[in-house]
Motif scaffolding. Structure first.
Motif, PDB file in Angstrom:
ATOM      1  N   ALA A  49       4.391  -9.009   5.132  1.00  0.00           N
ATOM      2  CA  ALA A  49       5.720  -8.379   5.141  1.00  0.00           C
ATOM      3  C   ALA A  49       5.635  -6.944   5.656  1.00  0.00           C
ATOM      4  O   ALA A  49       6.488  -6.506   6.439  1.00  0.00           O
ATOM      5  N   ARG A  50       4.623  -6.223   5.235  1.00  0.00           N
ATOM      6  CA  ARG A  50       4.445  -4.840   5.719  1.00  0.00           C
ATOM      7  C   ARG A  50       4.254  -4.827   7.234  1.00  0.00           C
ATOM      8  O   ARG A  50       4.872  -4.025   7.938  1.00  0.00           O
ATOM      9  N   MET A  51       3.377  -5.702   7.732  1.00  0.00           N
ATOM     10  CA  MET A  51       3.100  -5.726   9.173  1.00  0.00           C
ATOM     11  C   MET A  51       4.330  -6.159   9.962  1.00  0.00           C
ATOM     12  O   MET A  51       4.604  -5.608  11.029  1.00  0.00           O
ATOM     13  N   ARG A  52       5.073  -7.146   9.456  1.00  0.00           N
ATOM     14  CA  ARG A  52       6.317  -7.574  10.120  1.00  0.00           C
ATOM     15  C   ARG A  52       7.293  -6.403  10.244  1.00  0.00           C
ATOM     16  O   ARG A  52       8.028  -6.308  11.214  1.00  0.00           O
ATOM     17  N   ALA A  53       7.293  -5.530   9.244  1.00  0.00           N
ATOM     18  CA  ALA A  53       8.192  -4.379   9.225  1.00  0.00           C
ATOM     19  C   ALA A  53       7.648  -3.216  10.064  1.00  0.00           C
ATOM     20  O   ALA A  53       8.272  -2.158  10.126  1.00  0.00           O
ATOM     21  N   GLY A  54       6.476  -3.410  10.677  1.00  0.00           N
ATOM     22  CA  GLY A  54       5.895  -2.357  11.509  1.00  0.00           C
ATOM     23  C   GLY A  54       5.178  -1.286  10.707  1.00  0.00           C
ATOM     24  O   GLY A  54       4.920  -0.196  11.213  1.00  0.00           O
ATOM     25  N   ILE A  55       4.835  -1.601   9.453  1.00  0.00           N
ATOM     26  CA  ILE A  55       4.147  -0.645   8.573  1.00  0.00           C
ATOM     27  C   ILE A  55       2.651  -0.974   8.583  1.00  0.00           C
ATOM     28  O   ILE A  55       2.253  -2.075   8.195  1.00  0.00           O
ATOM     29  N   PRO A  56       1.820  -0.025   9.027  1.00  0.00           N
ATOM     30  CA  PRO A  56       0.379  -0.291   9.041  1.00  0.00           C
ATOM     31  C   PRO A  56      -0.167  -0.499   7.632  1.00  0.00           C
ATOM     32  O   PRO A  56       0.302   0.126   6.678  1.00  0.00           O
ATOM     33  N   LEU A  57      -1.148  -1.373   7.507  1.00  0.00           N
ATOM     34  CA  LEU A  57      -1.827  -1.560   6.229  1.00  0.00           C
ATOM     35  C   LEU A  57      -2.745  -0.371   5.980  1.00  0.00           C
ATOM     36  O   LEU A  57      -3.282   0.212   6.918  1.00  0.00           O
ATOM     37  N   ASP A  58      -2.941  -0.038   4.708  1.00  0.00           N
ATOM     38  CA  ASP A  58      -3.925   0.981   4.373  1.00  0.00           C
ATOM     39  C   ASP A  58      -5.138   0.281   3.758  1.00  0.00           C
ATOM     40  O   ASP A  58      -5.148  -0.938   3.573  1.00  0.00           O
ATOM     41  N   ASP A  59      -6.150   1.066   3.445  1.00  0.00           N
ATOM     42  CA  ASP A  59      -7.375   0.471   2.919  1.00  0.00           C
ATOM     43  C   ASP A  59      -7.136  -0.302   1.622  1.00  0.00           C
ATOM     44  O   ASP A  59      -7.731  -1.358   1.418  1.00  0.00           O
ATOM     45  N   ALA A  60      -6.266   0.195   0.770  1.00  0.00           N
ATOM     46  CA  ALA A  60      -5.981  -0.500  -0.494  1.00  0.00           C
ATOM     47  C   ALA A  60      -5.413  -1.893  -0.234  1.00  0.00           C
ATOM     48  O   ALA A  60      -5.687  -2.832  -0.990  1.00  0.00           O
ATOM     49  N   LEU A 133       2.167  -1.413  16.282  1.00  0.00           N
ATOM     50  CA  LEU A 133       1.030  -1.125  15.409  1.00  0.00           C
ATOM     51  C   LEU A 133      -0.293  -0.959  16.168  1.00  0.00           C
ATOM     52  O   LEU A 133      -1.299  -0.595  15.568  1.00  0.00           O
ATOM     53  N   LEU A 134      -0.269  -1.200  17.468  1.00  0.00           N
ATOM     54  CA  LEU A 134      -1.505  -1.102  18.246  1.00  0.00           C
ATOM     55  C   LEU A 134      -2.109   0.294  18.165  1.00  0.00           C
ATOM     56  O   LEU A 134      -3.318   0.441  17.969  1.00  0.00           O
ATOM     57  N   ASP A 135      -1.288   1.323  18.300  1.00  0.00           N
ATOM     58  CA  ASP A 135      -1.813   2.689  18.273  1.00  0.00           C
ATOM     59  C   ASP A 135      -2.482   3.013  16.944  1.00  0.00           C
ATOM     60  O   ASP A 135      -3.530   3.663  16.913  1.00  0.00           O
ATOM     61  N   SER A 136      -1.894   2.548  15.827  1.00  0.00           N
ATOM     62  CA  SER A 136      -2.509   2.820  14.519  1.00  0.00           C
ATOM     63  C   SER A 136      -3.842   2.082  14.395  1.00  0.00           C
ATOM     64  O   SER A 136      -4.789   2.608  13.806  1.00  0.00           O
ATOM     65  N   GLN A 137      -3.919   0.886  14.955  1.00  0.00           N
ATOM     66  CA  GLN A 137      -5.192   0.150  14.906  1.00  0.00           C
ATOM     67  C   GLN A 137      -6.247   0.839  15.762  1.00  0.00           C
ATOM     68  O   GLN A 137      -7.395   0.988  15.343  1.00  0.00           O
ATOM     69  N   ARG A 138      -5.867   1.257  16.954  1.00  0.00           N
ATOM     70  CA  ARG A 138      -6.829   1.939  17.830  1.00  0.00           C
ATOM     71  C   ARG A 138      -7.301   3.252  17.207  1.00  0.00           C
ATOM     72  O   ARG A 138      -8.450   3.661  17.394  1.00  0.00           O
ATOM     73  N   ALA A 139      -6.419   3.912  16.457  1.00  0.00           N
ATOM     74  CA  ALA A 139      -6.769   5.198  15.844  1.00  0.00           C
ATOM     75  C   ALA A 139      -7.848   5.045  14.772  1.00  0.00           C
ATOM     76  O   ALA A 139      -8.670   5.951  14.595  1.00  0.00           O
ATOM     77  N   ILE A 140      -7.856   3.923  14.055  1.00  0.00           N
ATOM     78  CA  ILE A 140      -8.860   3.755  12.989  1.00  0.00           C
ATOM     79  C   ILE A 140     -10.087   2.967  13.443  1.00  0.00           C
ATOM     80  O   ILE A 140     -11.076   2.880  12.706  1.00  0.00           O
ATOM     81  N   LEU A 141     -10.051   2.397  14.649  1.00  0.00           N
ATOM     82  CA  LEU A 141     -11.165   1.588  15.148  1.00  0.00           C
ATOM     83  C   LEU A 141     -12.453   2.409  15.209  1.00  0.00           C
ATOM     84  O   LEU A 141     -12.480   3.482  15.798  1.00  0.00           O
TER      85      LEU A 141
END
Length: 183
Positions: A49-60, A133-141
């Motif tokens: 649901a978070r990802m569908r809403a465009g909200i990046p997941l956090d470590d928790a 969400l691609l940019d947030s994924q690339r930022a933590i890669l």
């Protein structure tokens, strides 16, 4: 075969969303008999649901999911079944959790130009992961470290070229019979 030690292989095809992880992992499974799993299918509904809403997941959000994936691989290892998992595994700490499952995990990191990956994400249908969400994924890669077992491949290669590179590097000839279910 009681008491006989069987060797299993556990491969994680990793990278940002849209890199082609699922396509490559499925093809490796088809050609080698390794048991395929899509890590996205292990996410709890709250994460989806978070990802569908465009909200990046956090470590928790990710820790329980990663532990479930490691447990899945460990259970297959205990059954004598080799696996190939499509999973983002973006950070070293995430890969460390995955390595807590079976004794050895090898990583295949699909990496390439953000523009190509974004274009793929925009074209695909039926996936909840938004191209936003691609940019947030690339930022933590975090790229594979030199001490991590794995390889990096360019996403622009054809599926056939990717499969050939993985097979050559990891010693997975087509039709390798490593998928053995224990009765």
């Amino acid at each position: 075969m009681t008491g006989e030690l069987r060797t299993t292989r556990h491969i994680v095809v990793m990278g940002v969303s849209g890199a082609g992880k699922t396509t490559l992992a499925r093809r490796i499974s088809e050609l080698t008999g390794l048991r395929f799993a899509e890590a996205d299918e292990f996410h709890p509904e709250a994460n989806v649901a978070r990802m569908r809403a465009g909200i990046p997941l956090d470590d928790a959000d990710r820790w329980p999911w990663l532990r479930d994936l490691a447990a899945w691989m460990a259970a297959r290892h205990a059954e004598g079944v080799s696996t190939v998992l499509a999973c983002s595994a973006l950070k070293r700490s995430y890969r460390d959790v995955l390595r807590q499952g079976p004794p050895d995990v090898e990583f295949v990191h699909l990496d390439g130009a953000a523009e190509l990956i974004r274009e793929r994400m925009i074209r695909r249908t039926g996936h909840y992961m938004s191209a936003s969400l691609l940019d947030s994924q690339r930022a933590i890669l975090e790229p594979l470290g030199p001490e991590e077992s794995g390889m990096v491949l360019e996403v622009a290669l054809s599926l056939e070229e990717l499969v050939a590179a993985v097979s050559a590097r990891l010693g997975l000839p087509p039709a390798l019979d490593v998928h053995v279910d224990v009765l």
